[in-house]
Design a protein around this motif. Structure first.
Motif, PDB file in Angstrom:
ATOM      1  N   VAL A  28       0.835  -1.194   0.000  1.00 25.36           N
ATOM      2  CA  VAL A  28       0.000   0.000   0.000  1.00 25.36           C
ATOM      3  C   VAL A  28       0.869   1.243   0.000  1.00 25.36           C
ATOM      4  O   VAL A  28       0.584   2.210  -0.688  1.00 25.36           O
ATOM      5  N   GLY A  29       1.973   1.210   0.740  1.00 27.51           N
ATOM      6  CA  GLY A  29       2.867   2.352   0.819  1.00 27.51           C
ATOM      7  C   GLY A  29       3.500   2.675  -0.523  1.00 27.51           C
ATOM      8  O   GLY A  29       3.717   3.821  -0.871  1.00 27.51           O
TER       9      GLY A  29
ATOM     10  N   SER B  96      -2.015   1.653 -13.297  1.00 29.10           N
ATOM     11  CA  SER B  96      -3.415   1.791 -12.926  1.00 29.10           C
ATOM     12  C   SER B  96      -3.814   1.012 -11.686  1.00 29.10           C
ATOM     13  O   SER B  96      -4.799   1.334 -11.065  1.00 29.10           O
ATOM     14  N   THR B  97      -3.066  -0.011 -11.309  1.00 31.63           N
ATOM     15  CA  THR B  97      -3.452  -0.793 -10.138  1.00 31.63           C
ATOM     16  C   THR B  97      -2.237  -1.214  -9.330  1.00 31.63           C
ATOM     17  O   THR B  97      -1.123  -1.274  -9.844  1.00 31.63           O
ATOM     18  N   VAL B  98      -2.495  -1.541  -8.084  1.00 28.92           N
ATOM     19  CA  VAL B  98      -1.436  -2.094  -7.236  1.00 28.92           C
ATOM     20  C   VAL B  98      -1.021  -3.453  -7.790  1.00 28.92           C
ATOM     21  O   VAL B  98       0.146  -3.827  -7.744  1.00 28.92           O
TER      22      VAL B  98
ATOM     23  N   GLU C 284      -0.732  -4.357 -10.905  1.00 23.59           N
ATOM     24  CA  GLU C 284       0.262  -4.146 -11.960  1.00 23.59           C
ATOM     25  C   GLU C 284       1.621  -3.831 -11.356  1.00 23.59           C
ATOM     26  O   GLU C 284       2.646  -4.305 -11.838  1.00 23.59           O
ATOM     27  N   TYR C 285       1.620  -3.031 -10.293  1.00 25.58           N
ATOM     28  CA  TYR C 285       2.879  -2.699  -9.619  1.00 25.58           C
ATOM     29  C   TYR C 285       3.556  -3.977  -9.120  1.00 25.58           C
ATOM     30  O   TYR C 285       4.753  -4.172  -9.308  1.00 25.58           O
ATOM     31  N   LEU C 286       2.778  -4.855  -8.497  1.00 25.22           N
ATOM     32  CA  LEU C 286       3.339  -6.100  -7.979  1.00 25.22           C
ATOM     33  C   LEU C 286       3.783  -7.018  -9.112  1.00 25.22           C
ATOM     34  O   LEU C 286       4.820  -7.676  -9.006  1.00 25.22           O
ATOM     35  N   ASP C 287       3.026  -7.057 -10.213  1.00 26.66           N
ATOM     36  CA  ASP C 287       3.437  -7.845 -11.371  1.00 26.66           C
ATOM     37  C   ASP C 287       4.769  -7.339 -11.919  1.00 26.66           C
ATOM     38  O   ASP C 287       5.655  -8.127 -12.245  1.00 26.66           O
ATOM     39  N   ASP C 288       4.909  -6.021 -12.025  1.00 24.85           N
ATOM     40  CA  ASP C 288       6.155  -5.439 -12.516  1.00 24.85           C
ATOM     41  C   ASP C 288       7.324  -5.747 -11.581  1.00 24.85           C
ATOM     42  O   ASP C 288       8.430  -6.056 -12.033  1.00 24.85           O
ATOM     43  N   ALA C 289       7.085  -5.687 -10.286  1.00 23.96           N
ATOM     44  CA  ALA C 289       8.133  -6.007  -9.320  1.00 23.96           C
ATOM     45  C   ALA C 289       8.563  -7.471  -9.463  1.00 23.96           C
ATOM     46  O   ALA C 289       9.756  -7.789  -9.375  1.00 23.96           O
ATOM     47  N   THR C 290       7.609  -8.345  -9.709  1.00 20.81           N
ATOM     48  CA  THR C 290       7.914  -9.761  -9.899  1.00 20.81           C
ATOM     49  C   THR C 290       8.742  -9.967 -11.159  1.00 20.81           C
ATOM     50  O   THR C 290       9.722 -10.722 -11.150  1.00 20.81           O
ATOM     51  N   ILE C 291       8.361  -9.303 -12.242  1.00 21.20           N
ATOM     52  CA  ILE C 291       9.115  -9.415 -13.492  1.00 21.20           C
ATOM     53  C   ILE C 291      10.543  -8.926 -13.277  1.00 21.20           C
ATOM     54  O   ILE C 291      11.503  -9.581 -13.693  1.00 21.20           O
ATOM     55  N   THR C 292      10.700  -7.767 -12.629  1.00 20.87           N
ATOM     56  CA  THR C 292      12.028  -7.214 -12.369  1.00 20.87           C
ATOM     57  C   THR C 292      12.881  -8.207 -11.590  1.00 20.87           C
ATOM     58  O   THR C 292      14.044  -8.451 -11.932  1.00 20.87           O
ATOM     59  N   THR C 293      12.308  -8.811 -10.569  1.00 18.06           N
ATOM     60  CA  THR C 293      13.032  -9.784  -9.753  1.00 18.06           C
ATOM     61  C   THR C 293      13.451 -10.990 -10.583  1.00 18.06           C
ATOM     62  O   THR C 293      14.579 -11.471 -10.463  1.00 18.06           O
TER      63      THR C 293
ATOM     64  N   THR D 177      10.841  -2.214 -14.583  1.00 16.83           N
ATOM     65  CA  THR D 177       9.695  -2.701 -15.346  1.00 16.83           C
ATOM     66  C   THR D 177       8.503  -1.788 -15.134  1.00 16.83           C
ATOM     67  O   THR D 177       8.207  -1.401 -14.005  1.00 16.83           O
ATOM     68  N   LEU D 178       7.826  -1.447 -16.219  1.00 17.27           N
ATOM     69  CA  LEU D 178       6.610  -0.643 -16.159  1.00 17.27           C
ATOM     70  C   LEU D 178       5.600  -1.243 -17.124  1.00 17.27           C
ATOM     71  O   LEU D 178       5.860  -1.331 -18.329  1.00 17.27           O
ATOM     72  N   LYS D 179       4.480  -1.696 -16.575  1.00 16.89           N
ATOM     73  CA  LYS D 179       3.414  -2.322 -17.356  1.00 16.89           C
ATOM     74  C   LYS D 179       3.920  -3.461 -18.227  1.00 16.89           C
ATOM     75  O   LYS D 179       3.542  -3.604 -19.383  1.00 16.89           O
ATOM     76  N   GLY D 180       4.824  -4.255 -17.681  1.00 16.12           N
ATOM     77  CA  GLY D 180       5.327  -5.431 -18.379  1.00 16.12           C
ATOM     78  C   GLY D 180       6.474  -5.171 -19.335  1.00 16.12           C
ATOM     79  O   GLY D 180       7.031  -6.096 -19.903  1.00 16.12           O
ATOM     80  N   VAL D 181       6.852  -3.906 -19.524  1.00 19.30           N
ATOM     81  CA  VAL D 181       7.965  -3.566 -20.406  1.00 19.30           C
ATOM     82  C   VAL D 181       9.212  -3.368 -19.548  1.00 19.30           C
ATOM     83  O   VAL D 181       9.232  -2.534 -18.642  1.00 19.30           O
TER      84      VAL D 181
END
Length: 103
Positions: A19-20, A28-30, A32-41, A62-66
Motif C-alpha cells: 500500500v505504501g 493503474s493498479t497495485v 500491476e505494480y506487484l506484477d512489474d516487481a515480480t518481473i524485475t526480480t 519494469t513498467l506495465k510489463g515492459v
C-alpha cells in the motif's frame, strides 16, 4: 506460537509495503505494480545466474510489463544476451535495451 506471530508480522509488513508503494508513473493498479516487481526480480535473478552477463552492472526496471535495461556491458554480445534473457522471461511484454557498451 513464535512462527505464527512472525508470519502475521511479515504479512502485515508486506501489506503495508504494498500500500505504501501504491501506484506510480501511470500504473493503474497495485496489482500491476506487484506484477512489474515480480518481473524485475525474475529478470535480475536470471541475469545474475548467467555466466555471460555481468548482472551487477545491469539495471532492470519494469513498467506495465515492459522491461528497461540500463548500465554497462563489456561487449555487444553481452548486451544482446541481457536483452535475450529479459525477452524470454515470463510475462515480459517488451524490452527497451539502454545498455551502453564500455569502450
Amino acid at each position: 506460537m513464535k512462527h505464527t506471530i512472525a508470519t502475521l508480522a511479515l504479512s502485515g509488513l508486506l501489506g503495508i509495503t504494498a500500500v505504501g508503494c501504491a501506484v506510480t508513473r501511470e500504473q493503474s493498479t497495485v496489482g500491476e505494480y506487484l506484477d512489474d516487481a515480480t518481473i524485475t526480480t525474475r529478470v535480475k535473478a536470471k541475469l545474475a545466474e548467467d555466466p555471460k552477463v555481468s548482472g551487477m552492472a545491469i539495471g532492470v526496471e519494469t513498467l506495465k510489463g515492459v522491461v528497461q535495461l540500463s548500465g554497462f556491458a563489456k561487449s555487444a554480445a553481452e548486451k544482446g544476451r541481457a536483452e535475450e534473457i529479459a525477452r524470454t522471461t515470463a510475462s515480459v511484454k517488451g524490452v527497451i535495451n539502454d545498455i551502453v557498451i564500455k569502450p
